[in-house]
Structures are given as C-alpha cells and as structure tokens.
Write a protein that holds these residues in place. Structure first.
Motif, short mmCIF file in Angstrom:
data_model
loop_
_atom_site.label_atom_id
_atom_site.label_comp_id
_atom_site.label_asym_id
_atom_site.label_seq_id
_atom_site.Cartn_x
_atom_site.Cartn_y
_atom_site.Cartn_z
N ARG A 52 0.85 -1.19 0.00
CA ARG A 52 0.00 0.00 0.00
C ARG A 52 0.89 1.24 0.00
O ARG A 52 1.99 1.24 0.54
N ASN A 53 0.39 2.29 -0.63
CA ASN A 53 1.12 3.55 -0.70
C ASN A 53 0.88 4.39 0.55
O ASN A 53 -0.28 4.71 0.87
N PHE A 54 1.96 4.73 1.24
CA PHE A 54 1.89 5.67 2.35
C PHE A 54 2.81 6.85 2.04
O PHE A 54 3.86 6.69 1.41
N ILE A 55 2.40 8.02 2.48
CA ILE A 55 3.15 9.24 2.18
C ILE A 55 3.45 10.01 3.46
O ILE A 55 2.65 10.01 4.41
N PRO A 114 3.49 13.81 -5.77
CA PRO A 114 2.10 13.76 -5.33
C PRO A 114 1.68 15.10 -4.72
O PRO A 114 2.40 15.67 -3.90
N THR A 115 0.52 15.59 -5.13
CA THR A 115 -0.06 16.79 -4.52
C THR A 115 -1.38 16.40 -3.86
O THR A 115 -1.85 15.27 -4.00
N ASN A 221 -5.74 8.84 1.25
CA ASN A 221 -6.28 9.88 2.12
C ASN A 221 -5.71 11.26 1.80
O ASN A 221 -6.38 12.28 1.94
N TYR A 222 -4.43 11.26 1.38
CA TYR A 222 -3.74 12.52 1.14
C TYR A 222 -4.13 13.14 -0.19
O TYR A 222 -4.28 14.35 -0.31
#
Length: 229
Positions: A52-55, A114-115, A221-222
């Motif tokens: 999963r992608n986390f930032i 990513p924005t 979410n971001y």
C-alpha cells in the motif's frame, strides 16, 4: 539501515584511494523524526500493511516521500549510481522482515510529485498495459519505473537515476521508525526552484526542515485522485 552502517560506509569511502566521491553519493543526515500516524501516535513497523502507498514529508515540509512495506525482505546491499555517475550503496529495508523502505516521491526525470489534488506517481503492485513490471514505483508522466526492492533502481523510462532513498532507523524494542537522512541523488534544490510558488501555497513554508515527527498517511487519504497507467 542503522547509523553504524552509515559510519562504516563513510569510513570506507574516506579510506578508498584514489577515489573522489561527490557529496550527493554519501548519506546526508537531517533531523531525526519519528514516524507517526494521523492521530500522532508512533507508527509501528508491524502496523504498516504490505503493498500500500503511504506518504509523509521529509526532510523538508514540502518534500514528499513514500513509505512502503514490500511484503518481503528487500535485497541488500545494492550498488547504484547518481545521474552524475557517482556510486553509492543502498543497505536494504528495515523492520522485523527488513521489508520496509522509503524513498523520495519526487520523480528523478521531471520532478513529478504527489499533490493534494492529484498524483501521477505511486507504487503499483500489479502489471498494467503501460507497466510490464509488477511491484514498482511508476511515474505516469513519462513512464519512469523504479524498483523499490533494489534501492529504487530505474527499470524503465527516461529517469536518469534512482529515487533518493530516505534513511530509516528501526527500534526493535518499541517497533518505532525514525527518518534520519537521505542517500543517493537528491533533487530538492531543483524541486524548490521549479515549484516554489505552488509549494508555498500548499505548505506556507516549504523549506522548513522537519523536526520531531512526520505524519504518515495512506496516499488515498492525502491525494484526491491517483492517475493509473
């Protein structure tokens, strides 16, 4: 990667003669920042789901990074080079399974990142019509693809170097994670020069160094929209 590994790396570099190594090929240490969840609680390595992608943002308020659990040990050591042909050695993942890795989320080609509104770059677990590799970080802007299990080595596309690695420390006792620095070809100066105005609107003080903690959240979410390709 543990701090003692960094020391060994730097010592080996200094003793190797004759050898001139550019600054961007050595580990660079910034403020030590604990990774925390959206509620401010320390993030534990075992709590990070695989694939999963986390930032999070580090080492500056506006410089985004990916945190990934690859679901398997990340190979190490890996020999890599910056766009300036300077060598460096990536030491692999951290955590109980050595499966946790982190990289700058700024593409090494045209600085796509990513924005809050949209992201053209993210980790892709599956292959697709434009992505013949599985389990890669894929930038849809120009289809650069990076292998997160190999220090973000470039697998395809026009990117001239791997993504800069974010150096992490893992406390086996508490299972907590700290960001401590970077390794590889940083592109922060170019990033700020290109997007200064936009970053200021998004973060008010984009160049402020991160101190104390970094909030980690799912990319879903971001970011409102993720471009898949």
């Amino acid at each position: 990667m543990e701090r003692r590994d960094f020391v060994k790396f730097c010592a080996a570099t200094a003793l190797a003669a004759p050898c001139i190594v550019a600054a961007d090929s050595r580990p660079r240490f910034y403020g030590r920042a604990r990774l925390v969840d959206e509620k401010g609680k320390p993030l534990q390595a075992k709590a990070v789901p695989a694939h999963r992608n986390f930032i999070f943002h580090y080492p500056f308020a506006a410089t985004p990074c990916f945190l990934l659990n690859l679901g398997k040990p990340a190979a190490a050591p890996v020999q890599l080079k910056t766009a300036g042909n300077q060598p460096y050695e990536w030491q692999g993942g951290i955590g109980p399974q050595r499966s946790l890795v982190a990289y700058s989320a700024i593409c090494a080609h045209k600085l796509t990142y990513p924005t809050r509104d949209i992201s053209f770059i993210s980790f892709r677990a599956e292959k697709s019509a434009r992505n013949r590799h599985a389990e890669v970080i894929h930038c849809c802007s120009e289809h650069s693809q990076y292998d997160p299990a190999q220090g973000a080595r470039v697998l395809a596309g026009p990117a001239p170097q791997p993504l800069a690695a974010i150096l992490l420390e893992h406390d086996a006792g508490s299972d907590e994670i700290h960001a401590v620095g970077t390794l590889g070809g940083e592109m922060f100066n170019e990033f700020f020069q290109k997007f200064e105005f936009k970053l200021t609107l998004e973060h008010s003080a984009p160049r402020v160094p991160v101190a104390g903690s970094c909030v980690v959240q799912p990319l879903d979410n971001y970011c409102k929209q993720q471009v898949k390709c």
